[in-house]
Design a protein around this motif. Structure first.
Motif, PDB file in Angstrom:
ATOM      1  N   ALA A 119     -24.207 -20.715 -61.478  1.00 14.21           N
ATOM      2  CA  ALA A 119     -23.555 -19.400 -61.444  1.00 14.21           C
ATOM      3  C   ALA A 119     -23.259 -18.968 -60.013  1.00 14.21           C
ATOM      4  CB  ALA A 119     -24.427 -18.367 -62.148  1.00 14.21           C
ATOM      5  N   GLY A 120     -24.210 -19.206 -59.117  1.00 10.28           N
ATOM      6  CA  GLY A 120     -24.003 -18.822 -57.725  1.00 10.28           C
ATOM      7  C   GLY A 120     -22.919 -19.637 -57.060  1.00 10.28           C
ATOM      8  N   GLN A 121     -22.866 -20.937 -57.361  1.00 11.02           N
ATOM      9  CA  GLN A 121     -21.828 -21.802 -56.793  1.00 11.02           C
ATOM     10  C   GLN A 121     -20.448 -21.413 -57.310  1.00 11.02           C
ATOM     11  OE1 GLN A 121     -23.506 -25.498 -58.101  1.00 11.02           O
ATOM     12  NE2 GLN A 121     -24.619 -25.849 -56.181  1.00 11.02           N
ATOM     13  N   LYS A 122     -20.375 -21.072 -58.590  1.00 10.45           N
ATOM     14  CA  LYS A 122     -19.099 -20.618 -59.145  1.00 10.45           C
ATOM     15  C   LYS A 122     -18.642 -19.330 -58.464  1.00 10.45           C
ATOM     16  CE  LYS A 122     -19.633 -22.622 -63.777  1.00 10.45           C
ATOM     17  NZ  LYS A 122     -19.916 -22.331 -65.202  1.00 10.45           N
ATOM     18  N   ARG A 123     -19.603 -18.462 -58.204  1.00 10.82           N
ATOM     19  CA  ARG A 123     -19.234 -17.204 -57.554  1.00 10.82           C
ATOM     20  C   ARG A 123     -18.713 -17.457 -56.147  1.00 10.82           C
ATOM     21  NH1 ARG A 123     -17.000 -12.762 -59.127  1.00 10.82           N
ATOM     22  NH2 ARG A 123     -17.658 -10.909 -58.031  1.00 10.82           N
ATOM     23  N   ARG A 124     -19.354 -18.373 -55.418  1.00 12.72           N
ATOM     24  CA  ARG A 124     -18.886 -18.706 -54.078  1.00 12.72           C
ATOM     25  C   ARG A 124     -17.474 -19.275 -54.118  1.00 12.72           C
ATOM     26  NH1 ARG A 124     -23.732 -22.018 -52.986  1.00 12.72           N
ATOM     27  NH2 ARG A 124     -22.327 -23.464 -51.945  1.00 12.72           N
ATOM     28  N   LEU A 125     -17.212 -20.124 -55.109  1.00 16.84           N
ATOM     29  CA  LEU A 125     -15.876 -20.692 -55.252  1.00 16.84           C
ATOM     30  C   LEU A 125     -14.862 -19.606 -55.607  1.00 16.84           C
ATOM     31  CD1 LEU A 125     -13.844 -22.966 -55.423  1.00 16.84           C
ATOM     32  CD2 LEU A 125     -14.722 -23.523 -57.717  1.00 16.84           C
ATOM     33  N   GLY A 126     -15.251 -18.702 -56.496  1.00 18.11           N
ATOM     34  CA  GLY A 126     -14.362 -17.606 -56.850  1.00 18.11           C
ATOM     35  C   GLY A 126     -14.005 -16.742 -55.654  1.00 18.11           C
ATOM     36  N   LEU A 127     -14.989 -16.477 -54.800  1.00 13.80           N
ATOM     37  CA  LEU A 127     -14.745 -15.668 -53.599  1.00 13.80           C
ATOM     38  C   LEU A 127     -13.945 -16.436 -52.558  1.00 13.80           C
ATOM     39  CD1 LEU A 127     -18.237 -13.960 -53.276  1.00 13.80           C
ATOM     40  CD2 LEU A 127     -16.083 -12.851 -53.927  1.00 13.80           C
ATOM     41  N   ALA A 128     -14.148 -17.760 -52.507  1.00 12.06           N
ATOM     42  CA  ALA A 128     -13.404 -18.581 -51.543  1.00 12.06           C
ATOM     43  C   ALA A 128     -11.902 -18.493 -51.791  1.00 12.06           C
ATOM     44  CB  ALA A 128     -13.880 -20.028 -51.611  1.00 12.06           C
ATOM     45  N   ARG A 129     -11.522 -18.193 -53.032  1.00 12.57           N
ATOM     46  CA  ARG A 129     -10.093 -18.051 -53.339  1.00 12.57           C
ATOM     47  C   ARG A 129      -9.433 -16.977 -52.477  1.00 12.57           C
ATOM     48  NH1 ARG A 129      -8.978 -16.405 -58.957  1.00 12.57           N
ATOM     49  NH2 ARG A 129     -10.812 -15.119 -58.646  1.00 12.57           N
ATOM     50  N   LEU A 130     -10.205 -15.955 -52.104  1.00  7.68           N
ATOM     51  CA  LEU A 130      -9.646 -14.887 -51.282  1.00  7.68           C
ATOM     52  C   LEU A 130      -9.081 -15.424 -49.975  1.00  7.68           C
ATOM     53  CD1 LEU A 130     -12.551 -12.335 -51.762  1.00  7.68           C
ATOM     54  CD2 LEU A 130     -10.228 -12.073 -52.666  1.00  7.68           C
ATOM     55  N   MET A 131      -9.770 -16.429 -49.425  1.00  5.08           N
ATOM     56  CA  MET A 131      -9.399 -16.934 -48.111  1.00  5.08           C
ATOM     57  C   MET A 131      -8.121 -17.767 -48.137  1.00  5.08           C
ATOM     58  SD  MET A 131     -13.151 -17.883 -46.535  1.00  5.08           S
ATOM     59  CE  MET A 131     -12.478 -18.161 -44.883  1.00  5.08           C
ATOM     60  N   VAL A 132      -7.672 -18.183 -49.319  1.00  2.00           N
ATOM     61  CA  VAL A 132      -6.451 -18.986 -49.381  1.00  2.00           C
ATOM     62  C   VAL A 132      -5.244 -18.166 -49.856  1.00  2.00           C
ATOM     63  CG1 VAL A 132      -7.804 -21.063 -49.824  1.00  2.00           C
ATOM     64  CG2 VAL A 132      -6.795 -19.841 -51.752  1.00  2.00           C
TER      65      VAL A 132
END
Length: 204
Positions: A119-132
């Protein structure tokens, strides 16, 4: 251009929840929304992001300038971490995902299917989308849900980097992000006053 909210009123399920809201968010600044659960923070963010109409008031400097992240991570579970970020980068006309991978400590997970992440890794990936996205205004609803302390620190650093390049961030969160430079806006004083209609008055 700054994000400006003037005399805004918003509703949830047709019922007014906040009214008379006015604030501005300039480039390089972060604003944290505070207020008890159910006070209307999510409704306010959805309205600013253009996902629902306002009851009254004006919002300027939003529209295509906003990247919105809600509770859902918005991932394609069959795609790898790299493929997810590449997909979203291309949606917004970008190609470079290297900073997003590094910024959210995803390099070691780059070839893992998103569906196999914690769950935490998915959240990090979801937030990483902001940077692209390349969009200057980040609008975030409880962005640190499912994150441990180390990942919250990564997120805070990503926000600082975004602000340093002239971006801005509007966030609703109950978690201390360690962003001492962020301003705080309490929505509680703007709770909508219940309205009594003429029909209701007949039964009082």
């Amino acid at each position: 251009m700054e994000l400006q909210v003037k005399n805004l009123a918003v509703a949830r399920g047709g019922v007014p929840v906040l009214e008379g809201l006015s604030f501005s968010l300039t480039a390089g600044r972060a604003l944290v929304l505070r207020g008890p659960n159910g006070s209307g923070k999510t409704t306010l963010l959805r309205t600013i992001a253009g996902l629902q109409p306002a009851l009254e008031g004006d919002i300027t400097g939003a529209g295509e300038r906003i990247a919105y992240a809600a509770h859902a991570d918005g991932l394609k579970t069959a795609l790898t971490v790299t493929e997810n970020l590449t997909f979203w980068a291309q949606v917004f006309g970008n190609t470079d995902i290297s900073q997003a991978l590094a910024g959210f400590d995803l390099l070691g997970l780059a070839e893992r299917p998103a569906g196999s992440l914690s769950a935490g890794q998915k959240r990090r990936l979801g937030l990483a989308r902001l940077m692209v996205t390349g969009r200057p205004v980040w609008v975030l609803d409880e962005p640190t849900v499912s994150l441990d302390a180390a990942s919250v620190a990564l997120f805070a650093e990503a926000v600082r980097g975004h602000l340093a390049t002239g971006g801005s961030a509007l966030m609703a969160t109950h978690i201390d992000l360690g962003l001492d430079e962020a301003d705080v806006f309490d929505v509680a004083p703007y709770r909508a006053v219940p309205r009594v209609s003429a029909v209701d008055e007949a039964f009082l």
